[in-house]
Design a protein around this motif. Structure first.
Motif, PDB file in Angstrom:
ATOM      1  N   GLU A  73       0.812  -1.217   0.000  1.00 37.92           N
ATOM      2  CA  GLU A  73       0.000   0.000   0.000  1.00 37.92           C
ATOM      3  C   GLU A  73       0.846   1.267   0.000  1.00 37.92           C
ATOM      4  N   LEU A  74       2.159   1.095  -0.077  1.00 36.94           N
ATOM      5  CA  LEU A  74       3.085   2.217  -0.018  1.00 36.94           C
ATOM      6  C   LEU A  74       3.926   2.272  -1.290  1.00 36.94           C
ATOM      7  N   THR A  75       4.501   3.427  -1.542  1.00 39.46           N
ATOM      8  CA  THR A  75       5.453   3.558  -2.646  1.00 39.46           C
ATOM      9  C   THR A  75       6.807   3.960  -2.089  1.00 39.46           C
ATOM     10  N   LEU A  76       7.848   3.750  -2.888  1.00 32.91           N
ATOM     11  CA  LEU A  76       9.209   4.095  -2.481  1.00 32.91           C
ATOM     12  C   LEU A  76       9.791   5.125  -3.425  1.00 32.91           C
ATOM     13  N   GLU A  77      10.553   6.044  -2.855  1.00 34.63           N
ATOM     14  CA  GLU A  77      11.342   6.971  -3.654  1.00 34.63           C
ATOM     15  C   GLU A  77      12.806   6.647  -3.425  1.00 34.63           C
ATOM     16  N   ASP A  78      13.558   6.475  -4.502  1.00 37.56           N
ATOM     17  CA  ASP A  78      14.957   6.063  -4.420  1.00 37.56           C
ATOM     18  C   ASP A  78      15.801   7.264  -3.996  1.00 37.56           C
ATOM     19  N   THR A  79      16.112   7.335  -2.716  1.00 37.46           N
ATOM     20  CA  THR A  79      16.809   8.504  -2.163  1.00 37.46           C
ATOM     21  C   THR A  79      18.123   8.166  -1.468  1.00 37.46           C
ATOM     22  N   TRP A  80      18.463   6.890  -1.348  1.00 31.25           N
ATOM     23  CA  TRP A  80      19.582   6.469  -0.499  1.00 31.25           C
ATOM     24  C   TRP A  80      20.899   6.491  -1.278  1.00 31.25           C
ATOM     25  N   PHE A  81      21.494   7.681  -1.394  1.00 28.61           N
ATOM     26  CA  PHE A  81      22.787   7.856  -2.044  1.00 28.61           C
ATOM     27  C   PHE A  81      23.733   8.414  -0.975  1.00 28.61           C
ATOM     28  N   VAL A  82      24.528   7.538  -0.373  1.00 31.59           N
ATOM     29  CA  VAL A  82      25.277   7.876   0.833  1.00 31.59           C
ATOM     30  C   VAL A  82      26.682   7.286   0.788  1.00 31.59           C
ATOM     31  N   ALA A  83      27.483   7.632   1.787  1.00 32.93           N
ATOM     32  CA  ALA A  83      28.875   7.175   1.833  1.00 32.93           C
ATOM     33  C   ALA A  83      29.016   5.756   2.350  1.00 32.93           C
ATOM     34  N   GLY A  84      28.169   5.351   3.296  1.00 30.96           N
ATOM     35  CA  GLY A  84      28.294   4.029   3.905  1.00 30.96           C
ATOM     36  C   GLY A  84      26.948   3.364   4.066  1.00 30.96           C
ATOM     37  N   LEU A  85      26.973   2.074   4.389  1.00 27.06           N
ATOM     38  CA  LEU A  85      25.750   1.269   4.442  1.00 27.06           C
ATOM     39  C   LEU A  85      24.933   1.446   3.169  1.00 27.06           C
ATOM     40  N   ARG A  86      25.619   1.531   2.053  1.00 27.50           N
ATOM     41  CA  ARG A  86      24.943   1.782   0.784  1.00 27.50           C
ATOM     42  C   ARG A  86      23.968   0.677   0.409  1.00 27.50           C
ATOM     43  N   GLY A  87      24.240  -0.537   0.864  1.00 25.34           N
ATOM     44  CA  GLY A  87      23.413  -1.672   0.469  1.00 25.34           C
ATOM     45  C   GLY A  87      22.161  -1.858   1.285  1.00 25.34           C
ATOM     46  N   THR A  88      21.843  -0.922   2.181  1.00 29.59           N
ATOM     47  CA  THR A  88      20.675  -1.101   3.049  1.00 29.59           C
ATOM     48  C   THR A  88      19.370  -0.658   2.407  1.00 29.59           C
ATOM     49  N   ALA A  89      19.442  -0.037   1.219  1.00 26.81           N
ATOM     50  CA  ALA A  89      18.229   0.430   0.530  1.00 26.81           C
ATOM     51  C   ALA A  89      17.344   1.241   1.471  1.00 26.81           C
ATOM     52  N   SER A  90      17.967   2.158   2.202  1.00 28.54           N
ATOM     53  CA  SER A  90      17.226   2.954   3.196  1.00 28.54           C
ATOM     54  C   SER A  90      16.516   4.125   2.516  1.00 28.54           C
TER      55      SER A  90
END
Length: 407
Positions: free
Chosen positions: A188-205
């Motif tokens: 029931e939710l949508t995602l916006e691809d915003t996780w562009f970071v230096a570390g923990l890149r693979g967490t899809a946060s």
């Protein structure tokens, strides 16, 4: 812990014995070669690979905190810490996502019986992820609320089944009367691809978005009530779900950081046998007294971090097993323990980088990824060292001022 709902009828079938802590840690350690193999891809794709998610699922490592009657293991906090540390030794992002899922699964198990059935009833390997900040608006309607909002940053979002989100609770007049956590199906939710970071890149946060989503009343739980131990669920007078709310949220994410510290120490110490010290007569680092002292210092700080986190987990587990409520000073010390552990881990990593030298920062060197992952993880708001120390120090000195309800 005060309860507001009757206890469910016992199941007709007795659940099989849950794996021991040692068995679950061994399962996590067995996955380390796969995690190291996928680590670069996980970082490049900014999400844990499907193969790794499948391996974790088959090992049962997403159901550490799922109630036994739904096929989960209902493990204790120390097990959560040790398992996620072992996973993070292989890959930091994967360890973080595993810790987040298990923490949020524990939170989902505090909701009323009807909500638990919806979340866990179909499969015990369900993955709940969440963001606690009430960055939303709500409107009271018949049977519940209509909610609209955006939440940053939802770790594990690519693989979640449900989202646990912060929501301000409003009355019929639109006035905010409480702060709650709510459960919403990921569909029931949508995602916006915003996780562009230096570390923990693979967490899809990434950012999770709700547009006028209906949240029924049985999927709403008061946060202030939960902090005080008043939750809708009734799992009995003792056990995992009696664990103090805010302290678990603080220490529950410490496991991956312990694993990252161990991974860095292992990598650096192994290389000392063959790595020379440039511009010196030392053919290997291990011959140098300076290196020996620095490695010993780093190892002791990593040990210190383990001791504080394990003490905190053991305090939580002992009280929960007895059905006791932790006093506020101990709860505050758990928060301080977590921050102090992170401080020691970050200091140890800095020392290990100094030992390993400039080569630490080569893209092909896993140490730079460990450092970046730990640097991001160590800044999570739930375990900020300075905040934890201030909370604890105020209570030690009898200062009545409070800076957060999350104690």
């Amino acid at each position: 812990m005060t309860t507001t709902h009757s206890r469910p009828a016992p199941s007709a079938t007795v659940p099989a014995p849950a794996p021991t802590r040692a068995e679950l840690v061994a399962r996590a350690e067995a996955l380390q070669p796969l995690l190291r193999e996928h680590a670069a891809r996980i970082e490049a794709e900014r999400r844990v690979t499907d193969e790794v998610i499948e391996a974790l699922t088959e090992a049962g490592l997403f159901k550490l905190t799922v109630p036994r009657r739904f096929g989960g293991y209902e493990s204790d906090v120390r097990t959560l810490i040790d398992v996620t540390a072992a996973i993070a030794e292989g890959d930091g992002s994967t360890g973080w996502v595993t810790a987040v899922v298990n923490t949020c699964n524990w939170l989902a198990a505090l909701f009323p019986e009807q909500a638990q059935e919806e979340v866990f009833g179909a499969h015990p390997d369900v993955r709940v992820t969440g963001v606690f900040g009430p960055t939303a608006t709500s409107r009271k309607v018949e049977g519940g609320w209509r909610m609209t909002g955006r939440w940053y940053y939802n770790s594990g979002s690519s693989h979640s089944s449900w989202a646990l989100l912060g929501m301000p609770v409003t009355d019929e007049d639109g006035e905010v009367v409480d702060q709650a956590m709510v459960l919403v199906p990921r569909s029931e939710l949508t995602l916006e691809d915003t996780w562009f970071v230096a570390g923990l890149r693979g967490t899809a946060s990434n950012c999770v978005i709700a547009e006028d989503v209906f949240v029924p009343g049985h999927r709403v739980m008061s946060v202030p009530g939960a902090i005080e131990g008043d939750v809708p669920a009734d799992h009995g007078p003792s056990g995992l779900f009696r664990t103090a709310f805010a302290p678990l949220l603080a220490v529950g994410l410490a496991g991956p950081q312990l694993g990252l510290g161990r991974a860095a120490l292992k990598l650096v110490t192994e290389k000392t046998a063959t790595k020379p010290i440039s511009y010196t007569y030392y053919e290997t680092q291990r011959e140098s007294v300076g290196v020996q002292l620095q490695v010993a210092e780093a190892a002791m700080k990593i040990d210190t971090a383990h001791l504080h986190v394990h003490r905190a987990a053991d305090d939580l587990d002992t009280a929960a097993a007895r059905g006791d409520d932790l006093d506020v000073l101990t709860r505050a010390r758990v928060r301080a323990d977590t921050g102090h552990a992170i401080d020691n881990l970050m200091s140890a990593l800095g020392t290990l980088l100094n030992v390993h030298g400039a080569g630490s920062f080569a893209d092909t060197n896993a140490l730079q990824r460990i450092w970046r992952d730990a640097s991001v993880a160590g800044r999570h708001a739930a375990s900020t060292p300075a905040v934890g120390m201030e909370i604890y120090g105020k209570l030690l000195l009898g200062v009545e001022e409070r800076i957060t309800p999350f104690v």
